[in-house]
Write a protein that holds these residues in place. Structure first.
Motif, PDB file in Angstrom:
ATOM      1  N   ARG A   3     -16.309  74.725  16.116  1.00 33.29           N
ATOM      2  CA  ARG A   3     -15.281  73.737  16.443  1.00 33.29           C
ATOM      3  C   ARG A   3     -14.188  73.806  15.387  1.00 33.29           C
ATOM      4  N   LEU A   4     -12.954  73.904  15.843  1.00 34.52           N
ATOM      5  CA  LEU A   4     -11.853  73.931  14.886  1.00 34.52           C
ATOM      6  C   LEU A   4     -10.690  73.089  15.383  1.00 34.52           C
ATOM      7  N   VAL A   5      -9.906  72.605  14.428  1.00 32.92           N
ATOM      8  CA  VAL A   5      -8.711  71.822  14.716  1.00 32.92           C
ATOM      9  C   VAL A   5      -7.503  72.655  14.333  1.00 32.92           C
ATOM     10  N   ALA A 156     -15.449  69.502  12.310  1.00 35.18           N
ATOM     11  CA  ALA A 156     -14.918  70.846  12.527  1.00 35.18           C
ATOM     12  C   ALA A 156     -15.268  71.762  11.349  1.00 35.18           C
ATOM     13  N   LYS A 157     -15.337  73.051  11.617  1.00 37.26           N
ATOM     14  CA  LYS A 157     -15.604  74.036  10.575  1.00 37.26           C
ATOM     15  C   LYS A 157     -14.325  74.580   9.962  1.00 37.26           C
ATOM     16  N   ARG A 158     -13.232  74.562  10.764  1.00 35.93           N
ATOM     17  CA  ARG A 158     -11.966  75.108  10.274  1.00 35.93           C
ATOM     18  C   ARG A 158     -10.827  74.176  10.658  1.00 35.93           C
ATOM     19  N   ILE A 211     -14.600  71.943   4.835  1.00 36.14           N
ATOM     20  CA  ILE A 211     -13.902  72.551   5.968  1.00 36.14           C
ATOM     21  C   ILE A 211     -12.947  73.623   5.441  1.00 36.14           C
ATOM     22  N   ARG A 212     -13.018  74.815   5.993  1.00 29.28           N
ATOM     23  CA  ARG A 212     -12.086  75.867   5.593  1.00 29.28           C
ATOM     24  C   ARG A 212     -10.719  75.553   6.178  1.00 29.28           C
ATOM     25  N   ALA A 213      -9.723  75.433   5.336  1.00 30.42           N
ATOM     26  CA  ALA A 213      -8.367  75.114   5.787  1.00 30.42           C
ATOM     27  C   ALA A 213      -7.458  76.324   5.566  1.00 30.42           C
ATOM     28  N   GLU A 214      -6.575  76.569   6.514  1.00 33.93           N
ATOM     29  CA  GLU A 214      -5.685  77.728   6.436  1.00 33.93           C
ATOM     30  C   GLU A 214      -4.264  77.302   6.730  1.00 33.93           C
TER      31      GLU A 214
END
Length: 222
Positions: A3-5, A156-158, A211-214
């Motif tokens: 799940r990602l946002v 979320a994971k990302r 959470i990994r943020a990019e």
């Protein structure tokens, strides 16, 4: 299934559909939060409403809030149309998205991590909820902050920021990654200004919770 946002800036909303659909086709559950900054500013200026930002957030009068909602509605409709049948439009203020009022900024709120039912319902159907960042009140919520709050609330994971900048620059160089703590210290020291401030602060908040943020090509990590 991850799940990602995805947070989509108003300046690139119409160009982001392929990237969002690509993430979905890769097997991800995708939640979209979009901004409408350029559109809001242009319409406020057209109507003679003062445009003012404090720490990257828009000071929002009642008149400005009307512009915010109208602009958000237009961007939401365009983005949903570009995404096709997969998209489900969601407006945070009617979906139960919660925020704490910030009276010095007017009709503005600090979002709280939460799990709006329409977002969960869209995900359960295998679709893509596309949320305009308004909160119950109604309150105007910075889209970067809203995306981080949703990522936290939804587990979320990302958290991916689609923006018109390549990533984070430090002393003129594009950095591939930065720790959440380092980013927060630099923000507190005033090392950045402009639109990158709320993005980086939101990314650091998310990364601090695992959470990994990019932001573009820059990863913000724990």
């Amino acid at each position: 299934m991850t799940r990602l946002v995805v947070k989509v800036g108003g300046a690139v909303a119409s160009e982001s559909a392929d990237r969002i659909l690509g993430l979905r086709e890769d097997g991800h559950e995708v939640v979209v939060v979009h901004g409408a900054g350029p559109q809001i500013t242009e319409e406020m200026q057209r109507r003679g409403i003062a445009v003012e930002f404090v720490g990257g957030r828009r000071r929002t009068s009642r008149a400005a809030l009307d512009v915010v909602r109208e602009s958000m509605a237009a961007v939401n409709a365009d983005l949903c149309a570009a995404l096709g049948d997969a998209a489900v439009p969601v407006f945070g203020d009617t979906a139960g998205f919660l925020a704490v009022p910030v009276p010095p900024l007017g009709w503005v709120g600090d979002p709280l991590p939460c799990r709006p039912r329409p977002v969960l319902a869209a995900l359960a159907e295998g679709r893509v909820p596309v949320m305009a960042p308004l909160a119950v009140g109604p309150l105007n919520v910075n889209a970067d902050d809203a995306a981080a709050a949703l990522a936290l609330g939804l587990g979320a994971k990302r958290l991916v920021f689609l923006t018109d900048v390549p990533g984070l620059y430090v002393e003129g160089d594009l950095v591939e990654s930065i720790g959440a703590g380092h980013a927060t210290r630099m923000l507190d020291e005033g090392a950045f200004d402009g639109g990158i401030v709320p993005k980086l602060r939101a990314a650091a908040l998310a990364a601090g919770s695992g959470i990994r943020a990019e932001i573009g090509r820059t990863a913000v990590v724990a």
